[in-house]
Design an enzyme around this catalytic site. Structure first.
Site, mmCIF file in Angstrom:
data_model
loop_
_atom_site.group_PDB
_atom_site.id
_atom_site.type_symbol
_atom_site.label_atom_id
_atom_site.label_comp_id
_atom_site.label_asym_id
_atom_site.label_seq_id
_atom_site.Cartn_x
_atom_site.Cartn_y
_atom_site.Cartn_z
ATOM 1 N N GLN A 1 -18.145 -8.897 6.154
ATOM 2 C CA GLN A 1 -16.869 -9.280 6.744
ATOM 3 C C GLN A 1 -16.065 -10.251 5.879
ATOM 4 O O GLN A 1 -14.845 -10.321 6.002
ATOM 5 C CB GLN A 1 -17.111 -9.939 8.108
ATOM 6 C CG GLN A 1 -17.612 -8.990 9.177
ATOM 7 C CD GLN A 1 -17.797 -9.698 10.512
ATOM 8 O OE1 GLN A 1 -17.919 -10.912 10.566
ATOM 9 N NE2 GLN A 1 -17.825 -8.937 11.583
ATOM 10 N N TYR B 1 -29.465 -7.756 5.771
ATOM 11 C CA TYR B 1 -28.072 -8.135 6.049
ATOM 12 C C TYR B 1 -27.139 -7.562 4.978
ATOM 13 O O TYR B 1 -27.348 -7.782 3.772
ATOM 14 C CB TYR B 1 -27.905 -9.652 6.096
ATOM 15 C CG TYR B 1 -28.613 -10.342 7.246
ATOM 16 C CD1 TYR B 1 -29.131 -9.634 8.332
ATOM 17 C CD2 TYR B 1 -28.757 -11.723 7.257
ATOM 18 C CE1 TYR B 1 -29.773 -10.277 9.380
ATOM 19 C CE2 TYR B 1 -29.392 -12.385 8.301
ATOM 20 C CZ TYR B 1 -29.903 -11.650 9.359
ATOM 21 O OH TYR B 1 -30.540 -12.290 10.390
ATOM 22 N N GLY C 1 -23.009 -19.277 11.892
ATOM 23 C CA GLY C 1 -22.361 -18.542 10.822
ATOM 24 C C GLY C 1 -20.903 -18.957 10.762
ATOM 25 O O GLY C 1 -20.415 -19.685 11.635
#
Length: 333
Positions: free
Chosen positions: A27, A54, A285
């Site tokens: 992202q 991830y 995060g």
């Protein structure tokens, strides 16, 4: 920053850990990711959590580059193994083959000779637990891994692993990484009591319930454009469990509680999980550095019993407490 001991070990971890599950390599552009890592370091965060899976292994690489040049001994770097990282039948699980190959890949991507904590990302029903634990123990003895943990294991699975380790003389698990928030408390009935007895800490993920506990999602309104709830590849399926008007309406009722304490909603959510003494660290995060700086202000906040009761009164009917909701994949037929 304040620090807590991880399980029945001598390792200290920062109360806030920086995690890059849904951001680095997917992202967030790399420059922004590096700015977030730098903000974490500036705020005193020393604990960084990632996983081989991830962003298809890219998250580890981004984190490794972002931490390059930082004194290795001043960091605690955590990663995980289990989920598929390639097309082969052995590119997943907790077999000796996959664990051994995965740790070498993680060390290369993270640009380090060892990880402080290596975690079994889920329970593997297809590999004997003895094989998994022996492989982890071998990595400890080789100096590639310092401590062993698990993620989203049930209380029974953790208990099995501890017994085998004790019987075989292997290094014991010191941590579990579960989802935990004021809305999601499935670890409280079984996992936390076992962990307190056995010297296992929780390193919790999603303390803000994928952003729901910030209050940005309003009942009766569509989610904001660009938010996680609108991103099919960025966790929309997971956040959907909270996206109903009853939950969202009750979350809005937390705003006066946060205001009375001089906290943002996110700070209140992170502070709430840190009230549990079995929690060693809360993983946050970020897609922007200011999010890191905001969350860190939850460190050291003490919520008295009256505040905790107010939160429970507001959220009580929508809190998930069912221990069977622990997220390990079901056993295959």
């Amino acid at each position: 920053m304040e620090f807590r001991t991880l399980g029945r070990s001598g390792l200290k971890v920062s109360e806030i850990s920086y995690g890059n599950w849904l951001t680095h390599g997917s992202q967030v552009e790399e420059d922004a990711a590096k700015q977030c890592v730098q903000a974490a370091l500036d705020e005193g965060i020393t604990t960084f959590d990632t996983a081989d899976v991830y962003a298809g292994t890219k998250a580890e690489s981004v984190l490794g580059r972002a931490l390059k040049g930082v004194r290795r001994e001043s960091l605690e770097i955590f990663t995980k193994v289990y989920w598929p990282t390639g097309p082969g039948v052995n590119d997943r699980g907790l077999s000796r083959k996959h664990i051994t190959e995965s740790i070498h890949g993680s060390l290369r991507r993270l640009q380090t000779d060892y990880v402080d904590l290596y975690q079994a990302h889920r329970f593997d029903y297809e590999t004997p637990l003895e094989e998994t634990l022996k492989t982890f123990d071998d990595l400890v003895r080789q100096g590639k891994v310092l401590y062993i943990g698990v993620s989203e294991w049930t209380a029974d699975q953790i208990a099995q692993a501890l017994k085998i380790a004790d019987d075989m003389g292997f290094d014991r698990i010191v941590s579990n990484q579960p989802q935990y928030s004021a809305l999601w408390r499935v670890i409280e009935p079984e996992i936390v009591p076992l962990s307190e007895r056995e010297g296992v800490s929780q390193i919790v993920w999603s303390p803000i319930a994928q952003g729901v506990l910030t209050g940005k999602y309003q009942p009766g309104q569509a989610p904001p454009e660009g938010s996680r709830a609108t991103d099919a590849s960025g966790g929309a399926d997971m956040i959907s469990r909270f996206m109903n008007d009853d939950v969202l309406g009750r979350v809005q009722e937390l705003k006066p509680i946060a205001a009375d304490l001089g906290l943002t909603m996110a700070q209140l959510a992170v502070a709430w999980v840190l009230q549990n003494p079995n929690v060693a660290s809360a993983i946050v995060g970020a897609s922007r550095p200011e999010q890191v700086r905001d969350n860190v202000k939850a460190v050291g906040v003490k919520l008295d019993s009256g505040v905790l009761e107010r939160i429970d009164t507001v959220l009580g009917p929508v809190v998930e407490r069912d221990p069977t909701k622990t997220a390990s994949p079901p056993k295959r037929p």
